[in-house]
Design a protein around this motif. Structure first.
Motif, PDB file in Angstrom:
ATOM      1  N   GLU A 149       0.826  -1.212   0.000  1.00 16.93           N
ATOM      2  CA  GLU A 149       0.000   0.000   0.000  1.00 16.93           C
ATOM      3  C   GLU A 149       0.859   1.259   0.000  1.00 16.93           C
ATOM      4  N   ALA A 150       0.448   2.216  -0.793  1.00 20.68           N
ATOM      5  CA  ALA A 150       1.101   3.528  -0.945  1.00 20.68           C
ATOM      6  C   ALA A 150       2.326   3.482  -1.835  1.00 20.68           C
ATOM      7  N   GLY A 151       2.769   2.291  -2.230  1.00 16.72           N
ATOM      8  CA  GLY A 151       3.894   2.199  -3.153  1.00 16.72           C
ATOM      9  C   GLY A 151       3.504   2.642  -4.556  1.00 16.72           C
ATOM     10  N   GLY A 152       4.508   2.869  -5.385  1.00 16.73           N
ATOM     11  CA  GLY A 152       4.239   3.355  -6.730  1.00 16.73           C
ATOM     12  C   GLY A 152       3.370   2.431  -7.546  1.00 16.73           C
ATOM     13  N   ALA A 153       3.594   1.114  -7.441  1.00 16.14           N
ATOM     14  CA  ALA A 153       2.791   0.166  -8.207  1.00 16.14           C
ATOM     15  C   ALA A 153       1.343   0.162  -7.722  1.00 16.14           C
ATOM     16  N   TRP A 154       1.155   0.276  -6.408  1.00 23.92           N
ATOM     17  CA  TRP A 154      -0.201   0.341  -5.826  1.00 23.92           C
ATOM     18  C   TRP A 154      -0.935   1.579  -6.349  1.00 23.92           C
ATOM     19  N   ILE A 155      -0.249   2.704  -6.357  1.00 28.99           N
ATOM     20  CA  ILE A 155      -0.847   3.940  -6.878  1.00 28.99           C
ATOM     21  C   ILE A 155      -1.138   3.796  -8.364  1.00 28.99           C
ATOM     22  N   GLY A 156      -0.172   3.267  -9.120  1.00 29.24           N
ATOM     23  CA  GLY A 156      -0.336   3.139 -10.551  1.00 29.24           C
ATOM     24  C   GLY A 156      -1.468   2.220 -10.942  1.00 29.24           C
ATOM     25  N   MET A 157      -1.623   1.103 -10.248  1.00 32.04           N
ATOM     26  CA  MET A 157      -2.708   0.181 -10.579  1.00 32.04           C
ATOM     27  C   MET A 157      -4.064   0.829 -10.351  1.00 32.04           C
ATOM     28  N   ARG A 158      -4.196   1.607  -9.298  1.00 28.84           N
ATOM     29  CA  ARG A 158      -5.469   2.286  -9.053  1.00 28.84           C
ATOM     30  C   ARG A 158      -5.735   3.383 -10.073  1.00 28.84           C
ATOM     31  N   ALA A 159      -4.679   4.021 -10.532  1.00 30.09           N
ATOM     32  CA  ALA A 159      -4.843   5.025 -11.577  1.00 30.09           C
ATOM     33  C   ALA A 159      -5.291   4.379 -12.883  1.00 30.09           C
ATOM     34  N   VAL A 160      -4.745   3.225 -13.221  1.00 33.45           N
ATOM     35  CA  VAL A 160      -5.153   2.514 -14.432  1.00 33.45           C
ATOM     36  C   VAL A 160      -6.602   2.078 -14.345  1.00 33.45           C
ATOM     37  N   ASN A 161      -7.022   1.604 -13.182  1.00 32.75           N
ATOM     38  CA  ASN A 161      -8.419   1.202 -13.023  1.00 32.75           C
ATOM     39  C   ASN A 161      -9.351   2.374 -13.272  1.00 32.75           C
ATOM     40  N   HIS A 162      -8.978   3.548 -12.757  1.00 28.09           N
ATOM     41  CA  HIS A 162      -9.790   4.736 -13.004  1.00 28.09           C
ATOM     42  C   HIS A 162      -9.822   5.065 -14.501  1.00 28.09           C
ATOM     43  N   ALA A 163      -8.681   4.961 -15.165  1.00 25.61           N
ATOM     44  CA  ALA A 163      -8.625   5.253 -16.601  1.00 25.61           C
ATOM     45  C   ALA A 163      -9.479   4.274 -17.391  1.00 25.61           C
ATOM     46  N   GLN A 164      -9.486   3.011 -16.993  1.00 20.58           N
ATOM     47  CA  GLN A 164     -10.328   2.016 -17.665  1.00 20.58           C
ATOM     48  C   GLN A 164     -11.802   2.407 -17.568  1.00 20.58           C
ATOM     49  N   GLN A 165     -12.211   2.824 -16.391  1.00 26.67           N
ATOM     50  CA  GLN A 165     -13.603   3.216 -16.209  1.00 26.67           C
ATOM     51  C   GLN A 165     -13.945   4.453 -17.033  1.00 26.67           C
ATOM     52  N   ALA A 166     -12.974   5.359 -17.168  1.00 23.16           N
ATOM     53  CA  ALA A 166     -13.209   6.546 -17.983  1.00 23.16           C
ATOM     54  C   ALA A 166     -13.335   6.177 -19.458  1.00 23.16           C
ATOM     55  N   VAL A 167     -12.504   5.260 -19.942  1.00 24.82           N
ATOM     56  CA  VAL A 167     -12.594   4.808 -21.335  1.00 24.82           C
ATOM     57  C   VAL A 167     -13.952   4.175 -21.603  1.00 24.82           C
ATOM     58  N   ASP A 168     -14.466   3.418 -20.627  1.00 24.68           N
ATOM     59  CA  ASP A 168     -15.761   2.750 -20.774  1.00 24.68           C
ATOM     60  C   ASP A 168     -16.936   3.705 -20.655  1.00 24.68           C
ATOM     61  N   GLY A 169     -16.714   4.887 -20.110  1.00 26.75           N
ATOM     62  CA  GLY A 169     -17.820   5.803 -19.851  1.00 26.75           C
ATOM     63  C   GLY A 169     -18.493   5.566 -18.523  1.00 26.75           C
ATOM     64  N   ARG A 170     -17.881   4.737 -17.671  1.00 26.27           N
ATOM     65  CA  ARG A 170     -18.465   4.495 -16.349  1.00 26.27           C
ATOM     66  C   ARG A 170     -18.269   5.685 -15.419  1.00 26.27           C
ATOM     67  N   VAL A 171     -17.208   6.449 -15.645  1.00 24.03           N
ATOM     68  CA  VAL A 171     -16.971   7.701 -14.928  1.00 24.03           C
ATOM     69  C   VAL A 171     -16.582   8.745 -15.968  1.00 24.03           C
ATOM     70  N   PRO A 172     -16.751  10.019 -15.670  1.00 21.80           N
ATOM     71  CA  PRO A 172     -16.395  11.052 -16.644  1.00 21.80           C
ATOM     72  C   PRO A 172     -14.886  11.047 -16.936  1.00 21.80           C
ATOM     73  N   ALA A 173     -14.536  11.255 -18.181  1.00 21.93           N
ATOM     74  CA  ALA A 173     -13.129  11.401 -18.553  1.00 21.93           C
ATOM     75  C   ALA A 173     -12.610  12.745 -18.058  1.00 21.93           C
ATOM     76  N   SER A 174     -11.303  12.841 -17.889  1.00 24.45           N
ATOM     77  CA  SER A 174     -10.675  14.064 -17.395  1.00 24.45           C
ATOM     78  C   SER A 174      -9.269  14.152 -17.961  1.00 24.45           C
ATOM     79  N   GLY A 175      -8.626  15.270 -17.699  1.00 25.13           N
ATOM     80  CA  GLY A 175      -7.237  15.394 -18.114  1.00 25.13           C
ATOM     81  C   GLY A 175      -6.373  14.335 -17.470  1.00 25.13           C
ATOM     82  N   PHE A 176      -6.684  13.988 -16.218  1.00 25.26           N
ATOM     83  CA  PHE A 176      -5.925  12.961 -15.512  1.00 25.26           C
ATOM     84  C   PHE A 176      -6.116  11.592 -16.154  1.00 25.26           C
ATOM     85  N   SER A 177      -7.376  11.200 -16.389  1.00 25.73           N
ATOM     86  CA  SER A 177      -7.614   9.882 -16.992  1.00 25.73           C
ATOM     87  C   SER A 177      -7.012   9.803 -18.381  1.00 25.73           C
ATOM     88  N   THR A 178      -7.087  10.893 -19.128  1.00 24.57           N
ATOM     89  CA  THR A 178      -6.491  10.916 -20.469  1.00 24.57           C
ATOM     90  C   THR A 178      -4.985  10.758 -20.410  1.00 24.57           C
TER      91      THR A 178
END
Length: 292
Positions: A149-178
């Motif tokens: 927890e809190a390591g770079g890989a832990w942070i990165g995996m959660r960021a990718v999950n958010h980006a996946q949801q943004a690509v699907d339209g499950r959450v709004p896209a943003s500059g961060f997800s892009t």
């Protein structure tokens, strides 16, 4: 006769070594790729050898045969006893090999061998405490993807999950997800290929994108806030009474400092040395304990 000692800090993102005389006089440093044991035993020894070679080059010295050197290593993945035993079994011929977790060598380096606690935050995360009576305990360090927890890989995996949801339209896209999508190839098909090949190290590289967007994006801000909370939980579990100094170590320690609770920051002290310095201390201690 041992002519040189080597201290190694090996993790999921890279390997650092310190080259020294047997009396502890440091001569040079060397760096190479990852040597965490999750990357494979042969890969780890190759990375160590490359970093050692570069340290001798920096020192302007000819590298002697391995049987004239002793090496101390603090490596990620040593908690897996089978990996650790295999690593020792396959050592290439050093006169003495002292292997411990990177958590312990980080602790030895940070507090000069004295009582204290550390939370190391890099590709992964782990906490370790050394008490005045010599006892020690580890918290976290369970490894990616289930822990760290809190390591770079832990942070990165959660960021990718958010980006996946943004690509699907499950959450709004943003500059961060892009930005995360672009770092993983730019579109859904490229992301699928990226994910199929992704390692702990590649996930950790996305932590920088999260840090870059934390001031302007609520999701990125929330990820780092939770990372700070996790660091505090590790520190609290290490020293529930709060009587020991805490050093924050690793490549993400400084970037995450702004996201740590104030109560933890009040106990934080600067690290005296790094994990490679702690590995030098480890091998010197082991050599001093050997029969003459």
């Amino acid at each position: 006769m041992i002519e040189y000692i080597i201290g190694v800090d090996g993790g999921g993102s890279g390997t650092r070594v310190r080259l020294a005389r047997p009396d502890g006089q440091e001569l040079a440093q060397g760096h190479s790729g990852p040597s965490g044991l999750a990357h494979g035993i042969a890969h780890a020894w190759t990375a160590v050898a490359q970093a050692v070679e570069l340290a001798f080059v920096e020192a302007g010295l000819a590298q002697p045969p391995l049987q004239r050197m002793a090496i101390g290593l603090g490596l990620a993945g040593v908690h897996n006893k089978q990996w650790a035993a295999s690593f020792i079994e396959h050592h290439p011929g050093y006169a003495h090999v002292a292997l411990e977790s990177d958590a312990l060598t980080t602790l030895l380096g940070a507090h000069g061998g004295q009582a204290g606690a550390i939370v190391a935050i890099g590709t992964g995360s782990v906490g370790e405490v050394l008490h005045a009576d010599g006892s020690r305990r580890e918290v976290g360090g369970w490894g990616f993807p289930s822990g760290d927890e809190a390591g770079g890989a832990w942070i990165g995996m959660r960021a990718v999950n958010h980006a996946q949801q943004a690509v699907d339209g499950r959450v709004p896209a943003s500059g961060f997800s892009t930005a995360i999508v672009n770092a993983c190839g730019g579109d859904r098909d490229a992301m699928q290929a990226w994910l199929a090949a992704a390692t702990q190290t590649t996930y950790a590289q996305l932590a920088r994108v999260v840090l870059d967007h934390a001031a302007s994006d609520a999701m990125a801000h929330g990820l780092l806030t939770e990372a700070g909370r996790q660091v505090a939980l590790i520190a609290s579990a290490l020293d529930p009474h709060g009587g020991l100094p805490v050093a924050l170590c690793g490549g993400l320690a400084a970037p995450l400092r702004a996201w740590l609770p104030d109560a933890l920051l009040q106990k934080v002290v600067p690290a005296q040395g790094d994990s490679a310095a702690g590995a030098l201390r480890l091998v010197r201690q082991r050599l001093e304990g050997l029969p003459s």
